[in-house]
Write a protein that holds these residues in place. Structure first.
Motif, PDB file in Angstrom:
ATOM      1  N   MET A   1      20.257   1.724 -36.921  1.00 39.06           N
ATOM      2  CA  MET A   1      19.371   2.739 -36.368  1.00 39.06           C
ATOM      3  C   MET A   1      20.132   4.039 -36.265  1.00 39.06           C
ATOM      4  O   MET A   1      21.267   4.091 -35.788  1.00 39.06           O
ATOM      5  N   LYS A   2      19.556   5.146 -36.774  1.00 37.71           N
ATOM      6  CA  LYS A   2      20.215   6.465 -36.809  1.00 37.71           C
ATOM      7  C   LYS A   2      20.237   7.074 -35.424  1.00 37.71           C
ATOM      8  O   LYS A   2      19.224   7.112 -34.732  1.00 37.71           O
ATOM      9  N   GLN A   3      21.402   7.544 -35.039  1.00 37.39           N
ATOM     10  CA  GLN A   3      21.569   8.137 -33.715  1.00 37.39           C
ATOM     11  C   GLN A   3      21.487   9.653 -33.814  1.00 37.39           C
ATOM     12  O   GLN A   3      22.184  10.262 -34.598  1.00 37.39           O
ATOM     13  N   ASN A   4      20.596  10.274 -33.019  1.00 39.66           N
ATOM     14  CA  ASN A   4      20.438  11.737 -33.019  1.00 39.66           C
ATOM     15  C   ASN A   4      21.432  12.359 -32.067  1.00 39.66           C
ATOM     16  O   ASN A   4      21.622  11.896 -30.934  1.00 39.66           O
ATOM     17  N   ILE A   5      22.070  13.463 -32.531  1.00 40.15           N
ATOM     18  CA  ILE A   5      23.051  14.187 -31.705  1.00 40.15           C
ATOM     19  C   ILE A   5      22.296  15.235 -30.917  1.00 40.15           C
ATOM     20  O   ILE A   5      21.513  16.019 -31.485  1.00 40.15           O
ATOM     21  N   PRO A   6      22.492  15.321 -29.640  1.00 32.83           N
ATOM     22  CA  PRO A   6      21.770  16.313 -28.826  1.00 32.83           C
ATOM     23  C   PRO A   6      22.112  17.742 -29.274  1.00 32.83           C
ATOM     24  O   PRO A   6      23.201  18.030 -29.782  1.00 32.83           O
ATOM     25  N   CYS A   7      21.124  18.648 -29.046  1.00 34.91           N
ATOM     26  CA  CYS A   7      21.303  20.069 -29.428  1.00 34.91           C
ATOM     27  C   CYS A   7      22.484  20.690 -28.718  1.00 34.91           C
ATOM     28  O   CYS A   7      23.200  21.527 -29.274  1.00 34.91           O
ATOM     29  N   GLU A   8      22.732  20.261 -27.435  1.00 36.08           N
ATOM     30  CA  GLU A   8      23.833  20.847 -26.683  1.00 36.08           C
ATOM     31  C   GLU A   8      25.173  20.587 -27.377  1.00 36.08           C
ATOM     32  O   GLU A   8      26.035  21.463 -27.471  1.00 36.08           O
ATOM     33  N   MET A   9      25.323  19.369 -27.890  1.00 37.41           N
ATOM     34  CA  MET A   9      26.571  19.059 -28.573  1.00 37.41           C
ATOM     35  C   MET A   9      26.685  19.814 -29.898  1.00 37.41           C
ATOM     36  O   MET A   9      27.761  20.307 -30.263  1.00 37.41           O
ATOM     37  N   ILE A  10      25.544  19.927 -30.635  1.00 39.94           N
ATOM     38  CA  ILE A  10      25.544  20.678 -31.894  1.00 39.94           C
ATOM     39  C   ILE A  10      25.908  22.126 -31.643  1.00 39.94           C
ATOM     40  O   ILE A  10      26.713  22.736 -32.358  1.00 39.94           O
ATOM     41  N   GLN A  11      25.331  22.706 -30.612  1.00 44.64           N
ATOM     42  CA  GLN A  11      25.594  24.121 -30.307  1.00 44.64           C
ATOM     43  C   GLN A  11      27.039  24.336 -29.890  1.00 44.64           C
ATOM     44  O   GLN A  11      27.624  25.383 -30.171  1.00 44.64           O
ATOM     45  N   ASP A  12      27.593  23.301 -29.197  1.00 52.07           N
ATOM     46  CA  ASP A  12      29.025  23.417 -28.857  1.00 52.07           C
ATOM     47  C   ASP A  12      29.915  23.359 -30.099  1.00 52.07           C
ATOM     48  O   ASP A  12      30.999  23.953 -30.144  1.00 52.07           O
ATOM     49  N   LEU A  13      29.424  22.610 -31.123  1.00 51.59           N
ATOM     50  CA  LEU A  13      30.211  22.471 -32.344  1.00 51.59           C
ATOM     51  C   LEU A  13      29.986  23.588 -33.356  1.00 51.59           C
ATOM     52  O   LEU A  13      30.769  23.745 -34.306  1.00 51.59           O
TER      53      LEU A  13
ATOM     54  N   HIS B   1      21.301  17.937 -38.643  1.00 46.05           N
ATOM     55  CA  HIS B   1      20.606  18.391 -37.453  1.00 46.05           C
ATOM     56  C   HIS B   1      19.954  19.756 -37.680  1.00 46.05           C
ATOM     57  O   HIS B   1      18.824  20.004 -37.224  1.00 46.05           O
ATOM     58  N   LEU B   2      20.637  20.644 -38.394  1.00 48.01           N
ATOM     59  CA  LEU B   2      20.100  21.993 -38.613  1.00 48.01           C
ATOM     60  C   LEU B   2      18.840  21.956 -39.483  1.00 48.01           C
ATOM     61  O   LEU B   2      17.979  22.835 -39.392  1.00 48.01           O
ATOM     62  N   GLU B   3      18.738  20.936 -40.325  1.00 52.06           N
ATOM     63  CA  GLU B   3      17.561  20.830 -41.175  1.00 52.06           C
ATOM     64  C   GLU B   3      16.305  20.492 -40.361  1.00 52.06           C
ATOM     65  O   GLU B   3      15.178  20.852 -40.745  1.00 52.06           O
ATOM     66  N   THR B   4      16.489  19.868 -39.232  1.00 57.53           N
ATOM     67  CA  THR B   4      15.333  19.419 -38.430  1.00 57.53           C
ATOM     68  C   THR B   4      15.127  20.229 -37.165  1.00 57.53           C
ATOM     69  O   THR B   4      14.053  20.190 -36.564  1.00 57.53           O
ATOM     70  N   CYS B   5      16.205  21.028 -36.778  1.00 60.09           N
ATOM     71  CA  CYS B   5      16.103  21.757 -35.489  1.00 60.09           C
ATOM     72  C   CYS B   5      16.121  23.252 -35.746  1.00 60.09           C
ATOM     73  O   CYS B   5      17.177  23.807 -36.135  1.00 60.09           O
ATOM     74  N   GLY B   6      14.970  23.897 -35.568  1.00 58.48           N
ATOM     75  CA  GLY B   6      14.882  25.332 -35.816  1.00 58.48           C
ATOM     76  C   GLY B   6      15.675  26.158 -34.828  1.00 58.48           C
ATOM     77  O   GLY B   6      16.245  27.193 -35.185  1.00 58.48           O
ATOM     78  N   ASP B   7      15.739  25.727 -33.568  1.00 60.49           N
ATOM     79  CA  ASP B   7      16.465  26.492 -32.550  1.00 60.49           C
ATOM     80  C   ASP B   7      17.952  26.537 -32.879  1.00 60.49           C
ATOM     81  O   ASP B   7      18.598  27.590 -32.845  1.00 60.49           O
TER      82      ASP B   7
END
Length: 331
Positions: A1-13, A33-39
């Motif tokens: 099962m694919k695990q989604n990384i929260p936006c907060e962690m992506i933004q920190d990275l 993540h960027l492909e699916t998250c516009g913010d």
């Protein structure tokens, strides 16, 4: 099962991702993540644009700094070349002034006349070297307390091609004996020639010293005046003798003998134990050549000169008196 990384962690990275500092796996997760998250994608785009602008600003600053350094380098190179050129120009100017204007001391000159009238010395000469011409003179004090006349020459130029000099020097301003190319002008106006000074310096006590004899004969110019000769010494018993055997024929025996009498007196005066001088030569007569032989003793030299011959060895001035006497008798 694919695990989604929260936006907060992506933004920190994202700052690390934008700078290319994330690992390959993290980069893949961020890109997914960027492909699916516009913010997060918008945030990434802003960060990327800011980085590009910052990079462009730094690049321009670097370019300006490089341009500035290039200008400084060019300026430094110009200054270095200008300094080298200036130094070269100064050297050339100094060399030009030295060779053509100021001049340099020369010894290759001949004094053609020297006369003293009252306190004024008139002296002239000519530079005989092939390159220099006369420029100026200077009076320089010497260690012995006398003064030396130094002639300065320079290279010929359009404004100076004269190799002769004619000087008038006030002896009262000199205040000492004046030396001119081996000649001495005394404070009382007496002139002692270079020949007299050198002959006095060649004075020696023993006729057996053939090298010293030859030096004196050479300074007198016996060979140049009367022709080549061979020497023979008598040093086994007094009076010690010196015989000059001339190899060439004489045209006039009276003139030859009178000249040799003067030379004999000089040799006798300068050689302490020389008792007599003999000379032999050939003279051409109507009936053929004849050998002549003449001898001058020390007593005969004293009679010929009018005073004891040894007195002429007391000083260069005394030698000059004897040379002047020879000149008068040969007139």
């Amino acid at each position: 099962m694919k695990q989604n990384i929260p936006c907060e962690m992506i933004q920190d990275l994202l700052p690390l991702y934008v700078d290319g500092l994330t690992s390959d796996e993290s980069s893949r997760q961020i890109e997914a993540h960027l492909e699916t998250c516009g913010d997060c994608r918008s945030r990434y785009q802003r960060m990327k644009e800011d980085l590009e602008r910052e990079t462009q600003v730094k690049q321009k600053e670097n370019e300006r700094e490089i341009d500035y350094l290039k200008k400084i380098r060019k300026s430094s190179i110009r200054k270095v070349f200008l300094g080298i050129f200036s130094a070269f120009a100064v050297i050339l100017l100094a060399l030009f002034l030295k060779l053509f204007v100021i001049g340099y001391p020369v010894d290759s000159y001949l004094v053609t006349y020297a006369n003293v009238n009252g306190n004024m010395l008139s002296v002239g000469g000519i530079l005989y070297d092939s390159s220099p011409v006369y420029r100026r003179y200077k009076l320089i004090g010497e260690e012995d307390g006398n003064t030396k006349l130094v002639i300065y020459g320079c290279l010929p130029s359009v404004w100076n091609r004269n190799g002769a000099f004619n000087l008038d020097i006030d002896l009262t301003e000199v205040g000492t004996d004046l030396t001119i190319n081996g000649m001495t002008v005394k404070q009382d106006g007496t002139i002692v020639s270079r020949q007299a000074n050198e002959l006095f310096a060649a004075k020696h006590p023993y006729v057996g010293d053939m090298s010293a004899n030859g030096r004196a004969a050479q300074l007198l110019g016996i060979g140049n005046t009367l022709g080549s000769f061979k020497n023979e010494l008598q040093t086994s018993a007094e009076p010690y003798g010196w015989t000059l055997k001339f190899e060439n024929s004489a045209a006039n025996s009276a003139v030859f003998d009178e000249q040799m009498k003067g030379y004999a007196c000089v040799l006798m005066a300068l050689t302490g134990n020389l008792g007599e001088v003999t000379w032999t030569y050939t003279v051409e007569l109507e009936d053929g050549p004849a050998v002549r032989q003449r001898t001058m003793t020390r007593e005969e030299c004293s009679e010929w000169a009018g005073e004891p011959v040894e007195t002429f060895a007391e000083s260069p001035e005394a030698v000059q008196r004897l040379l002047d006497l020879i000149g008068e008798k040969m007139k």
